[in-house]
Write a protein that holds these residues in place. Structure first.
Motif, PDB file in Angstrom:
ATOM      1  N   ARG A  15      20.870  40.446 -19.442  1.00 15.87           N
ATOM      2  CA  ARG A  15      19.559  39.826 -19.661  1.00 15.87           C
ATOM      3  C   ARG A  15      19.254  39.899 -21.154  1.00 15.87           C
ATOM      4  N   LYS A  16      18.705  38.793 -21.693  1.00 17.54           N
ATOM      5  CA  LYS A  16      18.302  38.767 -23.097  1.00 17.54           C
ATOM      6  C   LYS A  16      17.161  39.744 -23.309  1.00 17.54           C
ATOM      7  N   GLU A  17      17.194  40.390 -24.476  1.00 16.80           N
ATOM      8  CA  GLU A  17      16.097  41.279 -24.825  1.00 16.80           C
ATOM      9  C   GLU A  17      15.103  40.500 -25.692  1.00 16.80           C
ATOM     10  N   TYR A  18      13.838  40.702 -25.377  1.00 17.31           N
ATOM     11  CA  TYR A  18      12.758  40.082 -26.144  1.00 17.31           C
ATOM     12  C   TYR A  18      11.826  41.179 -26.647  1.00 17.31           C
ATOM     13  N   ILE A  19      11.356  41.029 -27.869  1.00 13.94           N
ATOM     14  CA  ILE A  19      10.312  41.894 -28.402  1.00 13.94           C
ATOM     15  C   ILE A  19       9.205  40.983 -28.900  1.00 13.94           C
ATOM     16  N   MET A  20       8.057  41.178 -28.325  1.00 14.13           N
ATOM     17  CA  MET A  20       6.878  40.366 -28.662  1.00 14.13           C
ATOM     18  C   MET A  20       7.187  38.876 -28.543  1.00 14.13           C
ATOM     19  N   GLY A  21       7.918  38.498 -27.501  1.00 10.65           N
ATOM     20  CA  GLY A  21       8.217  37.100 -27.212  1.00 10.65           C
ATOM     21  C   GLY A  21       9.371  36.512 -28.001  1.00 10.65           C
ATOM     22  N   SER A  22       9.972  37.284 -28.900  1.00  9.35           N
ATOM     23  CA  SER A  22      11.095  36.780 -29.708  1.00  9.35           C
ATOM     24  C   SER A  22      12.400  37.423 -29.261  1.00  9.35           C
ATOM     25  N   GLN A  23      13.454  36.611 -29.222  1.00  9.63           N
ATOM     26  CA  GLN A  23      14.770  37.128 -28.872  1.00  9.63           C
ATOM     27  C   GLN A  23      15.284  38.038 -29.987  1.00  9.63           C
ATOM     28  N   THR A  24      15.885  39.146 -29.595  1.00 11.15           N
ATOM     29  CA  THR A  24      16.429  40.082 -30.589  1.00 11.15           C
ATOM     30  C   THR A  24      17.911  39.825 -30.858  1.00 11.15           C
ATOM     31  N   GLY A  25      18.565  39.100 -29.962  1.00 10.18           N
ATOM     32  CA  GLY A  25      20.013  38.909 -30.055  1.00 10.18           C
ATOM     33  C   GLY A  25      20.768  39.917 -29.213  1.00 10.18           C
ATOM     34  N   ASP A  26      20.047  40.921 -28.726  1.00  4.79           N
ATOM     35  CA  ASP A  26      20.659  41.925 -27.861  1.00  4.79           C
ATOM     36  C   ASP A  26      20.590  41.476 -26.413  1.00  4.79           C
ATOM     37  N   PHE A  27      21.568  41.957 -25.655  1.00  4.42           N
ATOM     38  CA  PHE A  27      21.601  41.707 -24.217  1.00  4.42           C
ATOM     39  C   PHE A  27      21.741  43.043 -23.513  1.00  4.42           C
ATOM     40  N   GLU A  28      20.946  43.221 -22.471  1.00  7.89           N
ATOM     41  CA  GLU A  28      20.953  44.463 -21.704  1.00  7.89           C
ATOM     42  C   GLU A  28      21.679  44.232 -20.387  1.00  7.89           C
ATOM     43  N   CYS A  29      22.511  45.192 -20.028  1.00  9.45           N
ATOM     44  CA  CYS A  29      23.166  45.150 -18.724  1.00  9.45           C
ATOM     45  C   CYS A  29      22.161  45.655 -17.693  1.00  9.45           C
ATOM     46  N   LEU A  30      21.882  44.828 -16.718  1.00 12.55           N
ATOM     47  CA  LEU A  30      20.909  45.210 -15.702  1.00 12.55           C
ATOM     48  C   LEU A  30      21.471  46.219 -14.704  1.00 12.55           C
TER      49      LEU A  30
END
Length: 109
Positions: A15-30
């Motif tokens: 899943r894409k990581e978002y901070i304050m509605g912006s994509q960080t470029g990181d992806f988290e394994c669910l």
């Protein structure tokens, strides 16, 4: 147990990581919670790990070849203890090589 899950996880459910509605470029394994940069971070991680394993394999193969030559050159009737030590070390080296090959095969699954 959580660390074992992270080690064995194939990171297929990202899943894409978002901070304050912006994509960080990181992806988290669910599945395990690990994070990495870019959608392809799991493949890059496995490729880097495989390269390390092949380097270890190459080094152990050289050691095994050297030990085989020493075993052939040794005379067990003259120095039995040294011959046994070389055979034991050679067996341990081949066992390590088998383990590395198994790890590489596991990465490729």
């Amino acid at each position: 147990m959580g660390d074992q899950l992270k080690e064995k996880c194939r990171h297929k459910n990202l899943r894409k990581e978002y901070i304050m509605g912006s994509q960080t470029g990181d992806f988290e394994c669910l599945d395990c919670g690990r994070m990495g940069y870019g959608r392809d971070w799991p493949e890059k991680e496995r490729a880097a790990q495989e390269l390390k394993l092949w380097a270890q394999h190459e080094e152990l193969s050289k050691q095994a070849k050297d030990l085989s030559a020493k075993i052939l050159a040794s005379n067990p009737q003259e120095n039995y203890d040294e011959h046994v030590r070389l055979v034991k070390e050679s067996t341990e080296t081949y066992t390590s090589l088998s383990g590395i090959i198994a790890e590489i095969n596991e990465l490729r699954k």
